[in-house]
Structure formats: structure tokens, C-alpha cells
Scaffold this motif. Structure first.
Motif, short mmCIF file in Angstrom:
data_model
loop_
_atom_site.label_atom_id
_atom_site.label_comp_id
_atom_site.label_asym_id
_atom_site.label_seq_id
_atom_site.Cartn_x
_atom_site.Cartn_y
_atom_site.Cartn_z
N THR A 23 -105.84 -13.86 -84.73
CA THR A 23 -105.35 -14.27 -86.04
C THR A 23 -104.60 -13.10 -86.67
O THR A 23 -104.71 -11.96 -86.21
N HIS A 24 -103.88 -13.38 -87.73
CA HIS A 24 -103.14 -12.33 -88.43
C HIS A 24 -104.09 -11.25 -88.94
O HIS A 24 -103.84 -10.05 -88.78
N GLY A 25 -105.20 -11.68 -89.54
CA GLY A 25 -106.15 -10.75 -90.13
C GLY A 25 -105.86 -10.49 -91.59
O GLY A 25 -104.72 -10.62 -92.04
N HIS A 26 -106.91 -10.16 -92.33
CA HIS A 26 -106.77 -9.93 -93.77
C HIS A 26 -107.97 -9.17 -94.31
O HIS A 26 -108.98 -8.99 -93.62
N TYR A 27 -107.84 -8.74 -95.57
CA TYR A 27 -108.94 -8.14 -96.31
C TYR A 27 -109.29 -9.07 -97.47
O TYR A 27 -108.51 -9.98 -97.80
N HIS A 28 -110.45 -8.84 -98.07
CA HIS A 28 -110.82 -9.56 -99.28
C HIS A 28 -110.77 -8.59 -100.46
O HIS A 28 -110.99 -7.39 -100.28
N PRO A 29 -110.54 -9.11 -101.66
CA PRO A 29 -110.47 -8.25 -102.84
C PRO A 29 -111.88 -7.85 -103.32
O PRO A 29 -112.87 -8.45 -102.91
N PRO A 30 -111.93 -6.85 -104.20
CA PRO A 30 -113.23 -6.50 -104.81
C PRO A 30 -113.72 -7.61 -105.73
O PRO A 30 -112.91 -8.38 -106.27
N VAL A 31 -115.02 -7.68 -105.90
CA VAL A 31 -115.60 -8.61 -106.86
C VAL A 31 -115.39 -8.00 -108.25
O VAL A 31 -115.78 -6.86 -108.48
N PRO A 32 -114.75 -8.72 -109.17
CA PRO A 32 -114.44 -8.16 -110.49
C PRO A 32 -115.68 -7.58 -111.16
O PRO A 32 -116.75 -8.18 -111.14
N ASP A 77 -108.75 3.28 -98.26
CA ASP A 77 -107.89 2.92 -99.38
C ASP A 77 -106.97 1.77 -98.97
O ASP A 77 -106.10 1.94 -98.12
N LEU A 78 -107.17 0.60 -99.58
CA LEU A 78 -106.34 -0.56 -99.22
C LEU A 78 -104.87 -0.35 -99.56
O LEU A 78 -104.00 -1.02 -99.01
N ASN A 79 -104.58 0.62 -100.44
CA ASN A 79 -103.18 0.90 -100.78
C ASN A 79 -102.54 1.87 -99.80
O ASN A 79 -101.32 2.04 -99.82
N ALA A 80 -103.36 2.52 -98.98
CA ALA A 80 -102.86 3.40 -97.93
C ALA A 80 -103.72 3.16 -96.69
O ALA A 80 -104.45 4.04 -96.24
N PRO A 81 -103.62 1.94 -96.14
CA PRO A 81 -104.60 1.52 -95.11
C PRO A 81 -104.51 2.32 -93.82
O PRO A 81 -105.47 2.37 -93.07
N GLY A 82 -103.35 2.96 -93.58
CA GLY A 82 -103.21 3.72 -92.33
C GLY A 82 -103.74 5.14 -92.42
O GLY A 82 -103.78 5.85 -91.42
N ASP A 83 -104.13 5.58 -93.61
CA ASP A 83 -104.54 6.98 -93.78
C ASP A 83 -105.88 7.28 -93.13
O ASP A 83 -106.02 8.25 -92.40
N ARG A 84 -106.88 6.47 -93.45
CA ARG A 84 -108.20 6.78 -92.91
C ARG A 84 -109.02 5.50 -92.71
O ARG A 84 -109.15 4.68 -93.63
#
Ligand SMILES: [Fe+2]
Length: 271
Positions: free
Chosen positions: A99-108, A134-141
Motif C-alpha cells: 500500500t502507499h502507507g501513511h501516518y496518523h495525526p496526534p490526538v488533539p 519529526d513528521l515535518n522532516a521524516p527523513g532525518d531520523r
């Protein structure tokens, strides 16, 4: 020979699936909210070889909001959704179909993320779970990468904070899986695209794992199988739908993961 497989006993709903066309036939009293077909074009951005010749182009069928008509209010009022996914066997270039794959968001209002539960109904599934810093820099670590092998009856928790990709490693069989997930949030695709797929590419025919060079720091791949988690209302011998229909409140950890005060990693047995 008919390609229709009756999965009613395994799924807990009267349904049949066609192993050749991936079609799902809903029996009496069963309805769904939407059905869509994922074509290889949509998965190319996350493939090791994006130019691979893939035939047929249809990779998997997704059925969202499947339920007995009589259960509609039961799930809607709790923001729970039940889905059925059918993935064909084969390869996309050197990789097994995935599948493409995905993440889920944080619970507010919390520091945790929405989890999910998958159930294998037919065939074999490998679930690639990965936690990035870090979901905004997913390739970093990448903090953790786990490949979970699941067989019919297995319930597999997609751990809070872990992105997930489903792989069909059986060249001879379709994979039919179901899930319960919160319906109040949208899944997040861009971090998977930004890294051209998961942390590892899983290759046919033996499941060799190749590190994805779009990630800077990668831990070794851990391999696991699921543990039965009765504390989460999940039993190997009870279809996921049946558990959810009989006691939907037991699944509310899907919307509020703080309801489970244990260690989420106990849902997996490392090998
Ligand atoms: Fe998910």
C-alpha cells in the motif's frame, strides 16, 4: 472454477471476495460508505523503481465504513469506522505489492497519536511500522522500524505514532484484511511521499529488506509477530467486526489511546 471465496465466518459479516477481480460482494443487511480502487500510478511515488512495468495496474480495493445496516448508529455515534481491504499478489518492480502507507495525526490536546487495529482475514500480511522523530522532516531520523508478520485471525495494533505500510508477501494469494479506526481524523500521506516510501523496501521473493537512502539515520529492521491483546478487546478466535459490534466501547482506545495504560510494544513479540 469459481474465484469467489466466502469469508463470512472469518469476517463476522456475510461477505464474499473474488480472488481474481478483488471484488467484494456484500450479503444481506451489509452496507458500505465508499469503495475505491488504488492504481499503481498512485503508489509510484513511494516505489523503489517508480518506472516499473506493473500489470494489471490495479493493486488493491478499499471498502470504507462497512457494517451491518443495523450497526450504523452504533459505530457512527462513537466515531468508529470498519474497513475491508483486498490486495492482489505480485510485485511492483523488485518489491512485493504494497500500500502507499501513511501516518496518523496526534490526538488533539495530547502528546500521543491515533492508533488503529488491523485483522488478517485471508492470506498473509507484513506490516511495516515505523516511528520518525519529526513528521515535518521524516527523513532525518527514524527511531524504530518493525516488520510484523500476520496470519488469518491475527489482530495487529498499529502503534500510536507509527506510520504503516501493508505488504502482501504471498505470490500465490490475495490478502484480505480489515480494520477498525477512528473516523474523526484524516490520514497523513506527504511524509511517506517525501521519503519515497518506508524506511526499508521489502523485496520479492524472499523478503530481503533494503534500506531506503532517503532516510539519513536508520535503526536495524526488527521483525515481530502480533501478541493477542484481550485488554484491548481483541481476540484471535473472534472476528474483529464481531468484537466491535458486541462491545464497541471496548474499542474506544482507538480514539483515546490513554485508555490503555500499558506499554504499546507489548502488542508485538520481537523475533
Ligand atoms: Fe492507518
Amino acid at each position: 472454477m469459481s474465484s469467489w471465496i466466502d469469508l463470512s465466518a472469518r469476517i463476522g459479516l456475510p461477505v464474499k471476495v473474488n480472488a481474481d477481480t478483488l471484488e467484494l460482494e456484500l450479503g444481506a443487511g451489509v452496507v458500505e460508505t465508499e469503495c475505491s480502487v488504488r492504481d499503481v500510478q498512485e503508489v509510484r511515488p513511494v516505489m523503489l523503481d517508480p518506472f516499473a512495468d506493473v500489470r494489471p495496474p490495479e493493486l488493491y480495493h478499499m471498502h470504507r465504513g462497512v457494517r451491518l445496516s443495523a450497526d450504523t448508529e452504533k459505530f457512527a455515534s462513537r466515531n468508529l469506522r470498519y474497513d475491508i481491504t483486498i490486495i492482489r499478489p505480485g510485485t511492483v518492480g523488485p518489491e512485493f505489492i504494497k500500500t502507499h502507507g501513511h501516518y496518523h495525526p496526534p490526538v488533539p490536546g495530547t502528546k500521543t497519536f491515533y492508533p488503529e487495529v488491523y485483522e488478517v482475514v485471508y492470506g498473509t500480511a507484513w506490516y511495516l511500522l515505523q516511528k520518525v522523530s519529526d513528521l515535518n522532516a521524516p527523513g532525518d531520523r527514524v527511531e524504530d522500524v518493525i516488520l510484523v508478520e500476520a496470519k488469518p485471525g491475527d489482530k495487529v495494533v498499529m502503534l500510536p505514532g507509527y506510520g504503516h505500510i501493508t505488504i502482501n508477501p504471498d505470490p500465490a494469494s490475495i490478502l484480505v484484511m480489515t480494520d477498525f479506526v477512528g473516523s474523526s481524523f484524516s490520514t497523513i500521506f506527504p511524509p511517506v511521499k517525501a521519503t519515497v516510501g518506508g524506511a526499508y523496501y521489502i523485496l520479492a521473493p524472499n523478503g530481503e529488506a533494503i534500506a531506503n537512502p532517503h532516510y539519513h539515520e536508520l535503526p536495524p529492521l526488527r521483525r515481530a509477530v502480533p501478541n493477542e491483546m484481550p485488554k484491548l478487546g481483541l481476540r484471535k478466535d473472534v472476528p474483529l467486526y464481531t468484537s466491535g459490534s458486541q462491545d464497541p466501547d471496548r474499542l474506544l482506545w482507538l480514539l483515546d489511546p490513554t485508555r490503555f495504560d500499558g506499554d504499546w510494544l507489548t502488542a508485538l513479540a520481537m523475533r
